[in-house]
Design an enzyme around this catalytic site. Sequence first.
Site, PDB file in Angstrom:
ATOM      1  N   HIS A 100     -18.858 -15.293  -1.033  1.00 22.95           N
ATOM      2  CA  HIS A 100     -17.861 -15.053   0.022  1.00 22.95           C
ATOM      3  C   HIS A 100     -16.492 -15.245  -0.622  1.00 22.95           C
ATOM      4  O   HIS A 100     -16.391 -15.486  -1.836  1.00 22.95           O
ATOM      5  CB  HIS A 100     -18.100 -15.999   1.209  1.00 22.95           C
ATOM      6  CG  HIS A 100     -18.237 -17.444   0.817  1.00 22.95           C
ATOM      7  ND1 HIS A 100     -17.197 -18.180   0.277  1.00 22.95           N
ATOM      8  CD2 HIS A 100     -19.302 -18.283   0.847  1.00 22.95           C
ATOM      9  CE1 HIS A 100     -17.607 -19.402   0.015  1.00 22.95           C
ATOM     10  NE2 HIS A 100     -18.889 -19.499   0.335  1.00 22.95           N
ATOM     11  N   GLY A 105     -14.469 -17.599  -0.676  1.00 25.04           N
ATOM     12  CA  GLY A 105     -14.280 -18.878  -1.367  1.00 25.04           C
ATOM     13  C   GLY A 105     -14.701 -18.774  -2.832  1.00 25.04           C
ATOM     14  O   GLY A 105     -13.967 -19.165  -3.732  1.00 25.04           O
ATOM     15  N   HIS A 106     -15.906 -18.202  -3.051  1.00 22.44           N
ATOM     16  CA  HIS A 106     -16.362 -18.008  -4.437  1.00 22.44           C
ATOM     17  C   HIS A 106     -15.371 -17.126  -5.200  1.00 22.44           C
ATOM     18  O   HIS A 106     -15.040 -17.396  -6.357  1.00 22.44           O
ATOM     19  CB  HIS A 106     -17.721 -17.300  -4.462  1.00 22.44           C
ATOM     20  CG  HIS A 106     -18.846 -18.084  -3.865  1.00 22.44           C
ATOM     21  ND1 HIS A 106     -19.494 -17.703  -2.707  1.00 22.44           N
ATOM     22  CD2 HIS A 106     -19.450 -19.228  -4.270  1.00 22.44           C
ATOM     23  CE1 HIS A 106     -20.451 -18.564  -2.442  1.00 22.44           C
ATOM     24  NE2 HIS A 106     -20.450 -19.508  -3.359  1.00 22.44           N
ATOM     25  N   VAL A 165     -11.375 -21.935   1.424  1.00 25.19           N
ATOM     26  CA  VAL A 165     -10.943 -20.649   1.998  1.00 25.19           C
ATOM     27  C   VAL A 165     -11.559 -20.545   3.387  1.00 25.19           C
ATOM     28  O   VAL A 165     -12.734 -20.858   3.581  1.00 25.19           O
ATOM     29  CB  VAL A 165     -11.377 -19.475   1.090  1.00 25.19           C
ATOM     30  CG1 VAL A 165     -10.997 -18.141   1.717  1.00 25.19           C
ATOM     31  CG2 VAL A 165     -10.735 -19.619  -0.286  1.00 25.19           C
ATOM     32  N   GLN A 191     -31.820 -29.537  -5.802  1.00 29.25           N
ATOM     33  CA  GLN A 191     -30.859 -30.153  -4.887  1.00 29.25           C
ATOM     34  C   GLN A 191     -31.220 -29.928  -3.421  1.00 29.25           C
ATOM     35  O   GLN A 191     -30.470 -30.286  -2.536  1.00 29.25           O
ATOM     36  CB  GLN A 191     -29.441 -29.699  -5.186  1.00 29.25           C
ATOM     37  CG  GLN A 191     -29.136 -28.230  -4.905  1.00 29.25           C
ATOM     38  CD  GLN A 191     -27.777 -27.819  -5.457  1.00 29.25           C
ATOM     39  OE1 GLN A 191     -27.601 -27.619  -6.640  1.00 29.25           O
ATOM     40  NE2 GLN A 191     -26.795 -27.693  -4.582  1.00 29.25           N
ATOM     41  N   GLN A 234     -13.068 -27.170  -2.628  1.00 33.43           N
ATOM     42  CA  GLN A 234     -12.827 -28.415  -1.888  1.00 33.43           C
ATOM     43  C   GLN A 234     -13.751 -28.552  -0.683  1.00 33.43           C
ATOM     44  O   GLN A 234     -13.964 -29.651  -0.177  1.00 33.43           O
ATOM     45  CB  GLN A 234     -11.367 -28.518  -1.422  1.00 33.43           C
ATOM     46  CG  GLN A 234     -11.073 -29.931  -0.905  1.00 33.43           C
ATOM     47  CD  GLN A 234      -9.790 -30.048  -0.119  1.00 33.43           C
ATOM     48  OE1 GLN A 234      -8.770 -29.520  -0.546  1.00 33.43           O
ATOM     49  NE2 GLN A 234      -9.838 -30.723   1.032  1.00 33.43           N
ATOM     50  N   SER A 286     -21.835 -19.774   2.544  1.00 34.11           N
ATOM     51  CA  SER A 286     -22.948 -18.817   2.532  1.00 34.11           C
ATOM     52  C   SER A 286     -23.840 -19.041   3.747  1.00 34.11           C
ATOM     53  O   SER A 286     -24.491 -18.119   4.230  1.00 34.11           O
ATOM     54  CB  SER A 286     -23.758 -18.979   1.248  1.00 34.11           C
ATOM     55  OG  SER A 286     -22.923 -18.778   0.125  1.00 34.11           O
ATOM     56  N   ASP A 291     -16.805 -28.547  -0.554  1.00 39.13           N
ATOM     57  CA  ASP A 291     -17.802 -29.538  -0.977  1.00 39.13           C
ATOM     58  C   ASP A 291     -17.083 -30.680  -1.692  1.00 39.13           C
ATOM     59  O   ASP A 291     -17.284 -30.914  -2.893  1.00 39.13           O
ATOM     60  CB  ASP A 291     -18.827 -28.877  -1.886  1.00 39.13           C
ATOM     61  CG  ASP A 291     -19.584 -27.776  -1.164  1.00 39.13           C
ATOM     62  OD1 ASP A 291     -20.371 -28.098  -0.265  1.00 39.13           O
ATOM     63  OD2 ASP A 291     -19.356 -26.598  -1.467  1.00 39.13           O
ATOM     64  N   GLN A 299     -19.199 -33.352  -3.436  1.00 41.29           N
ATOM     65  CA  GLN A 299     -19.767 -32.800  -4.669  1.00 41.29           C
ATOM     66  C   GLN A 299     -18.725 -32.802  -5.793  1.00 41.29           C
ATOM     67  O   GLN A 299     -19.019 -33.181  -6.935  1.00 41.29           O
ATOM     68  CB  GLN A 299     -20.253 -31.375  -4.397  1.00 41.29           C
ATOM     69  CG  GLN A 299     -20.574 -30.580  -5.640  1.00 41.29           C
ATOM     70  CD  GLN A 299     -21.214 -29.247  -5.320  1.00 41.29           C
ATOM     71  OE1 GLN A 299     -22.400 -29.176  -5.019  1.00 41.29           O
ATOM     72  NE2 GLN A 299     -20.442 -28.174  -5.380  1.00 41.29           N
TER      73      GLN A 299
HETATM   74  O1  PAF Z   1     -21.816 -25.800  -4.776  1.00 43.28           O
HETATM   75  C1  PAF Z   1     -22.803 -25.179  -5.198  1.00 43.28           C
HETATM   76  O2  PAF Z   1     -22.952 -23.952  -5.005  1.00 43.28           O
HETATM   77  C2  PAF Z   1     -23.892 -25.902  -5.976  1.00 43.28           C
HETATM   78  O3  PAF Z   1     -24.064 -27.179  -5.478  1.00 43.28           O
HETATM   79  C3  PAF Z   1     -23.649 -25.910  -7.485  1.00 43.28           C
HETATM   80  C4  PAF Z   1     -22.386 -26.662  -7.855  1.00 43.28           C
HETATM   81  C5  PAF Z   1     -23.576 -24.482  -8.017  1.00 43.28           C
HETATM   82  C6  PAF Z   1     -24.821 -26.617  -8.188  1.00 43.28           C
HETATM   83  O4  PAF Z   1     -26.031 -25.981  -7.932  1.00 43.28           O
END
Ligand code: PAF
Length: 285
Positions: A32, A34-35, A178, A59, A150, A188, A152, A155
């Site tokens: 999206h 953001g990516h 975003v 994860q 940001q 997503s 996440d 993370q």
């Molecule tokens: O934020 C994400 O999409 C995932 O947690 C990452 C950092 C790619 C790790 O799998």
Amino acid sequence: MKVVRSKRELRAALDERRSGSVGLVPTMGFFHKGHLSLMRRARSECDTVVVSSFVNPTQFRPGEDYESYPRDEQRDIELARATGVDLFFAPPVDEMYASDHCTTVRVRGGLTEVLCGDPHRRGPEHFDGVTTVVAKLLNIVQPQRAYFGQKDAQQALVVRRMVRDLDFPVEVVVCPTVREADGLAMSSRNVYLSPDERQRATALSRALEAARRAAANGVVTPAEVLAVARGELAAAGVEPEYLELRSLEDLRPVESLERPALLAVAARIGRARLIDNVTLGGAEL
Ligand code: PAF
């Protein structure tokens, strides 16, 4: 743009272009805006941009959406190419994890046991999965910079601590969330929302923004700021999984708003588990 599936191919492609800086944008695909903003930032700062697209099984908890996580690789490849990415690394699971893989990178220190890492939510093991795969990606790509969103925030803080503690020679760059025009943070998982749920989901960003404004306008105690946010959520019938104010440095609860703070929320709306956050007091991650 070259699409590569193996570590060997990726290293060979990087060796060919070894001069200049390398930026890594680690993702789980289904791009999206953001990516794309992370990719654009990397493009503007690095000579070679690598995007990894890997839905990382370690994860996800049993019962979470690993199997059904949205995927559309062809579309992702087109978007990455149009954004000027050089290498698109999309390994199969067995390329990333040998059948006898037995090593985990674990960050604790109160960073992974709270908020999303609370054992009743995704659990600290969620972040073990993230740090392990990010450590592997950093070793495979050896970038000078790695880009995270940001949205996440937890993370990003956990990855930054891992990078500091283990001396990865990389700069962790955290880019602003975003948002859709109505404030909803891009994710997503937004595709899981029905039109009605999509409408209700806007309560998260509304609540955070109302609290941020209240704090900027002199509402001073954490309890009062949280009450403002909680009120917005309640008005939309949204019961948060958590709504918490925590230190931007170490995610400890804050007793006053004099130090940089993160206001973070998670809520389940229909099938989607959504998260969002803002920083208070003009602080940046
Ligand atoms: O934020 C994400 O999409 C995932 O947690 C990452 C950092 C790619 C790790 O799998």
